[in-house]
Motif scaffolding. Structure first.
Motif, PDB file in Angstrom:
ATOM      1  N   ALA A   1      10.647  30.656  11.222  1.00 28.26           N
ATOM      2  CA  ALA A   1      11.926  31.212  10.766  1.00 28.26           C
ATOM      3  C   ALA A   1      13.115  30.428  11.293  1.00 28.26           C
ATOM      4  O   ALA A   1      14.159  30.324  10.616  1.00 28.26           O
ATOM      5  N   GLN A   2      12.996  29.870  12.504  1.00 28.75           N
ATOM      6  CA  GLN A   2      14.130  29.159  13.088  1.00 28.75           C
ATOM      7  C   GLN A   2      14.446  27.863  12.361  1.00 28.75           C
ATOM      8  O   GLN A   2      15.507  27.263  12.588  1.00 28.75           O
ATOM      9  N   PHE A   3      13.533  27.406  11.481  1.00 33.31           N
ATOM     10  CA  PHE A   3      13.757  26.160  10.757  1.00 33.31           C
ATOM     11  C   PHE A   3      14.242  26.387   9.318  1.00 33.31           C
ATOM     12  O   PHE A   3      14.268  25.452   8.522  1.00 33.31           O
ATOM     13  N   ALA A   4      14.587  27.607   8.964  1.00 29.89           N
ATOM     14  CA  ALA A   4      15.162  27.861   7.644  1.00 29.89           C
ATOM     15  C   ALA A   4      16.548  27.183   7.548  1.00 29.89           C
ATOM     16  O   ALA A   4      17.179  26.944   8.580  1.00 29.89           O
ATOM     17  N   GLU A   5      17.007  26.827   6.346  1.00 27.14           N
ATOM     18  CA  GLU A   5      16.440  27.142   5.048  1.00 27.14           C
ATOM     19  C   GLU A   5      15.192  26.306   4.773  1.00 27.14           C
ATOM     20  O   GLU A   5      15.127  25.148   5.152  1.00 27.14           O
ATOM     21  N   HIS A   6      14.245  26.910   4.032  1.00 26.24           N
ATOM     22  CA  HIS A   6      13.036  26.215   3.634  1.00 26.24           C
ATOM     23  C   HIS A   6      13.103  25.874   2.151  1.00 26.24           C
ATOM     24  O   HIS A   6      13.548  26.687   1.342  1.00 26.24           O
ATOM     25  N   LEU A   7      12.644  24.686   1.812  1.00 28.81           N
ATOM     26  CA  LEU A   7      12.610  24.262   0.420  1.00 28.81           C
ATOM     27  C   LEU A   7      11.260  23.627   0.125  1.00 28.81           C
ATOM     28  O   LEU A   7      10.945  22.557   0.644  1.00 28.81           O
ATOM     29  N   ASP A   8      10.448  24.280  -0.702  1.00 30.34           N
ATOM     30  CA  ASP A   8       9.153  23.715  -1.102  1.00 30.34           C
ATOM     31  C   ASP A   8       9.378  22.655  -2.175  1.00 30.34           C
ATOM     32  O   ASP A   8      10.040  22.905  -3.190  1.00 30.34           O
TER      33      ASP A   8
END
Length: 209
Positions: A157-164
């Protein structure tokens, strides 16, 4: 605004940053790897480990990006893999504590997608001798060995934002990053010209070790 583009080694960070740079007037790419390479050059080869482990690298990156974000009028684009939460806090977190608008996006993909991208990197003829035995430059082998580790950490969660990015090309990834950060891009350069630009970017960022 400072846009930190995170992701696994071979995940498309540099290509995405330079695609954004080409389509975002006034932007600049600031690559923290160069701080690490400078530190490596001051050390004997036998002492050159992971430069992110050096406190001087984290401090230096913050100082350089603090200056860039304070003095540059446009968006500062930062392509850099950081998977240790402590190191993320000491770089991205510290820049935010200094009052900068830092947008962090982690580019993710399936492990097989990342490996395929690593194997498909355009290494150029200058790597022929260096890769004759293993098929990869030293940096490529290191990256392949850390694919699962990087992806596991980056999905936190600490590395959001996530983009696949599995089903996206470079231009589409850049457009999604721009959308997440609330900036508008110029149209693409076209398929052929865009492909040549991305190939040139890949060749310019070949690492021999």
């Amino acid at each position: 605004m400072l846009v930190w583009i995170n992701g696994p080694f071979g995940g498309g960070k540099t290509q995405t940053a330079h695609e954004l740079h080409r389509r975002l007037p006034g932007s600049v790419v600031c690559d923290p790897e160069h701080v690490g390479y400078g530190l490596h050059r001051t050390l004997p080869p036998s002492l050159r480990g992971d430069f992110q482990e050096l406190p001087a690298w984290r401090t230096g990156v913050v100082e350089v990006l603090d200056l860039a974000a304070s003095r540059w009028d446009g968006v500062v684009l930062v392509p850099m893999t950081v998977v240790e939460p402590e190191f993320l806090d000491q770089t991205v977190g510290e820049l935010r504590r200094r009052g900068h608008d830092v947008r962090h996006v982690a580019l993710l993909a399936r492990p097989d997608t990342v490996r395929r991208r690593l194997r498909g990197r355009a290494l150029g003829r200058t790597l022929a001798a260096a890769t004759a035995r293993s098929g990869f430059a030293p940096g490529e082998s290191f990256a392949l060995a850390r694919v699962e580790h990087c992806l596991q950490r980056l999905r936190g969660a600490q590395f959001a934002e996530h983009l696949d990015t599995d089903e996206l090309d470079v231009a589409q990834v850049a457009e999604r990053v721009a959308e997440l950060c609330g900036v508008d891009l110029r149209p693409t350069a076209g398929r052929v010209r865009g492909g040549l630009q991305r190939r040139w970017t890949a060749l310019r960022h070949v690492r021999l070790g």
